[in-house]
Enzyme design. Structure first.
Site, PDB file in Angstrom:
ATOM      1  N   GLY A 269       6.693   5.001  14.482  1.00 15.86           N
ATOM      2  CA  GLY A 269       6.641   5.280  13.249  1.00 15.86           C
ATOM      3  C   GLY A 269       5.996   6.390  12.421  1.00 15.86           C
ATOM      4  O   GLY A 269       6.997   7.134  11.572  1.00 15.86           O
TER       5      GLY A 269
ATOM      6  N   GLU B 291       1.577  -4.460  23.114  1.00 18.83           N
ATOM      7  CA  GLU B 291       2.159  -3.128  23.742  1.00 18.83           C
ATOM      8  C   GLU B 291       1.440  -2.761  24.924  1.00 18.83           C
ATOM      9  O   GLU B 291       0.071  -2.680  24.963  1.00 18.83           O
ATOM     10  CB  GLU B 291       1.601  -2.095  22.591  1.00 18.83           C
TER      11      GLU B 291
ATOM     12  N   HIS C  26       7.056   2.242  19.092  1.00 14.34           N
ATOM     13  CA  HIS C  26       6.103   2.663  18.151  1.00 14.34           C
ATOM     14  C   HIS C  26       6.371   4.258  18.078  1.00 14.34           C
ATOM     15  O   HIS C  26       5.327   5.018  18.425  1.00 14.34           O
ATOM     16  CB  HIS C  26       4.858   2.443  18.920  1.00 14.34           C
TER      17      HIS C  26
ATOM     18  N   GLY D  50       0.758  -1.313   0.149  1.00 14.14           N
ATOM     19  CA  GLY D  50       0.003   0.130  -0.003  1.00 14.14           C
ATOM     20  C   GLY D  50       1.047   1.255   0.060  1.00 14.14           C
ATOM     21  O   GLY D  50       2.103   1.178  -0.501  1.00 14.14           O
ATOM     22  N   ARG D  51       0.359   2.561   0.774  1.00 14.19           N
ATOM     23  CA  ARG D  51       1.271   3.770   0.320  1.00 14.19           C
ATOM     24  C   ARG D  51       2.378   3.536   1.197  1.00 14.19           C
ATOM     25  O   ARG D  51       3.440   4.095   0.625  1.00 14.19           O
ATOM     26  CB  ARG D  51       0.447   4.794   1.145  1.00 14.19           C
ATOM     27  N   ILE D  52       2.327   2.805   2.417  1.00 16.58           N
ATOM     28  CA  ILE D  52       3.790   3.030   3.205  1.00 16.58           C
ATOM     29  C   ILE D  52       4.562   1.842   2.693  1.00 16.58           C
ATOM     30  O   ILE D  52       5.857   2.310   2.358  1.00 16.58           O
ATOM     31  CB  ILE D  52       3.465   2.540   4.797  1.00 16.58           C
TER      32      ILE D  52
ATOM     33  N   THR E 261       6.875  -2.079  11.129  1.00 15.18           N
ATOM     34  CA  THR E 261       6.579  -1.049  11.426  1.00 15.18           C
ATOM     35  C   THR E 261       5.101  -0.797  11.541  1.00 15.18           C
ATOM     36  O   THR E 261       4.460   0.176  11.371  1.00 15.18           O
ATOM     37  CB  THR E 261       7.232   0.210  10.586  1.00 15.18           C
ATOM     38  N   SER E 262       4.244  -2.128  11.092  1.00 14.14           N
ATOM     39  CA  SER E 262       2.837  -2.042  11.031  1.00 14.14           C
ATOM     40  C   SER E 262       2.055  -2.218  12.312  1.00 14.14           C
ATOM     41  O   SER E 262       1.886  -1.178  13.089  1.00 14.14           O
ATOM     42  CB  SER E 262       2.284  -3.172  10.102  1.00 14.14           C
ATOM     43  N   ARG E 263       1.881  -3.241  12.690  1.00 13.81           N
ATOM     44  CA  ARG E 263       1.165  -3.795  13.811  1.00 13.81           C
ATOM     45  C   ARG E 263       1.864  -4.937  14.503  1.00 13.81           C
ATOM     46  O   ARG E 263       1.917  -6.057  13.652  1.00 13.81           O
ATOM     47  CB  ARG E 263      -0.431  -3.972  13.854  1.00 13.81           C
TER      48      ARG E 263
ATOM     49  N   SER F  94       0.832  -7.954  -2.630  1.00 12.66           N
ATOM     50  CA  SER F  94      -0.205  -7.090  -2.823  1.00 12.66           C
ATOM     51  C   SER F  94      -1.606  -7.511  -3.171  1.00 12.66           C
ATOM     52  O   SER F  94      -1.636  -8.302  -4.122  1.00 12.66           O
ATOM     53  CB  SER F  94       0.222  -5.695  -3.662  1.00 12.66           C
ATOM     54  N   ARG F  95      -2.772  -6.949  -2.370  1.00 12.18           N
ATOM     55  CA  ARG F  95      -3.807  -7.395  -2.808  1.00 12.18           C
ATOM     56  C   ARG F  95      -4.416  -6.580  -4.048  1.00 12.18           C
ATOM     57  O   ARG F  95      -5.376  -7.250  -4.840  1.00 12.18           O
ATOM     58  CB  ARG F  95      -5.002  -7.199  -1.834  1.00 12.18           C
TER      59      ARG F  95
HETATM   60  C1  DGY Z   1      -0.642   4.424  12.783  1.00  8.97           C
HETATM   61  O1  DGY Z   1      -0.975   5.548  12.565  1.00  8.97           O
HETATM   62  O2  DGY Z   1      -1.444   3.639  12.748  1.00  8.97           O
HETATM   63  C2  DGY Z   1       0.204   4.502  13.651  1.00  8.97           C
HETATM   64  O3  DGY Z   1       0.653   3.226  14.160  1.00  8.97           O
HETATM   65  C3  DGY Z   1       0.240   5.781  14.808  1.00  8.97           C
HETATM   66  O4  DGY Z   1       1.279   6.343  14.761  1.00  8.97           O
END
Ligand code: DGY
Length: 318
Positions: free
Chosen positions: A286, A266, A284, A156-158, A235-237, A177-178
């Site tokens: 990002g 977290e 966290h 996606g964007r990121i 850097t996602s979840r 990618s979907r």
């Molecule tokens: C988001 O926007 O989902 C980030 O994890 C929060 O900074």
């Protein structure tokens, strides 16, 4: 005319708090920590609009306490903390903050990649102990980046912003990618299956939202399929990775290392992770640049203003 009431779950950067106070009545002053459940319920019960962050769990029980609520503006691009379906059933709009945190998050992904590969944090820690004896040919050797393969799960964007930065290191990119991705001219980006990305990447970076499908997307089996010389970046979840399986893979040398900004539970971090030297751990961060966090707040306010004046939210999700 009485001003609309806003409940803001956390303190946001000054310019946003100033803008909120100028336009709305705050239900109460927000705390600098995640509110307790009773505080959250009290805030939701009085508000026309709320600003939540990823640390607040917005479920149907909470929504049941919110008779006048029209919009939940989530101060994040991810919205796995909100039961969007339940909100929809109650006619409450949910919005997020896409686009504006793309670059900050992509930059931080690269900070992790460079830090773990070139042992930046480890070196800094060693030097500060005062034990560095001076330069040596075999000291703290890391790995090269140039020409290595970057794998991206979730283009996606990121994911795309991370891939664009790879051109500076002449790194080919493999991705899953979907959705169809428009590949910029001259760049070596190749869509693959998850297995192909896992087995062929030297660096694997995760950029999927957390959903029932992506929870533990990277577990023991996937880690087993990665190169033993590969690094994993997230850097996602946090829950996209089975953290217990990752700890085993890192301890046993199944993969070379990891750079993590997010964690499964977290703010708790698996105790073993903090003891491993082949891991860089960030809290966290990002989207944590001042400019980005201000823009995120402005987007929340734009969505709130739209919904409270009877218009569609520009960043509605679900
Ligand atoms: C988001 O926007 O989902 C980030 O994890 C929060 O900074």
């Amino acid at each position: 005319m009485a001003r609309s009431k806003i409940y803001c779950a956390r303190v946001l950067p000054d310019p946003i708090m100033t803008a909120i106070r100028a336009r709305y009545a705050l239900v109460h002053e927000p705390p600098d920590h995640s509110p307790s459940r009773p505080d959250l319920q009290q805030g939701f019960s009085q508000a026309d609009a709320v600003i939540t962050t990823l640390t607040e769990c917005v479920d149907d029980t909470l929504l049941a306490c919110a008779p006048r609520l029209k919009i939940i503006a989530n101060y994040a691009v991810g919205y796995n903390n909100i039961d969007v379906f339940a909100a929809g059933q109650r006619g409450i709009v949910v919005s997020n903050t896409p686009d504006i945190l793309t670059d900050a998050t992509a930059d931080l992904t690269w900070a992790l990649l460079l830090a773990v590969t070139r042992r930046v944090v480890e070196g800094d820690r060693w030097l500060r102990t005062g034990q560095w004896p001076g330069w040596a040919p075999t000291q703290m050797l890391g790995g090269n980046l140039t020409g290595k393969t970057l794998g991206i799960i979730g283009m996606g964007r990121i994911g795309q912003a991370v891939a664009l930065r790879a051109a500076g290191f002449r790194m080919p990119v493999l991705y899953t990618s979907r959705r169809p991705v428009a590949i910029p001219a001259g760049l070596s980006w190749t869509q693959c299956s998850l297995d192909e990305v896992l087995t062929q990447s030297d660096f694997l970076s995760l950029h999927v939202p957390l959903t029932d499908t992506t929870r533990h997307l990277i577990g023991a089996h996937e880690l087993q399929n990665m190169k033993p010389t590969a690094y994993l970046l997230n850097t996602s979840r946090g829950a996209v990775i089975d953290e217990a399986a990752l700890v085993i893979a890192l301890k046993t040398g199944r993969i070379a290392g990891a750079g993590l900004d997010v964690y499964e539970h977290e703010p708790a971090v698996h105790a073993t992770l903090s003891r491993l030297s082949n891991v860089v751990l960030l809290p966290h961060l990002g989207s944590a640049t001042l400019e980005t966090r201000i823009r995120m707040g402005m987007i929340c306010l734009t969505n709130i203003a739209a919904v409270l004046s009877g218009n569609p939210a520009p960043n509605q999700v679900g």
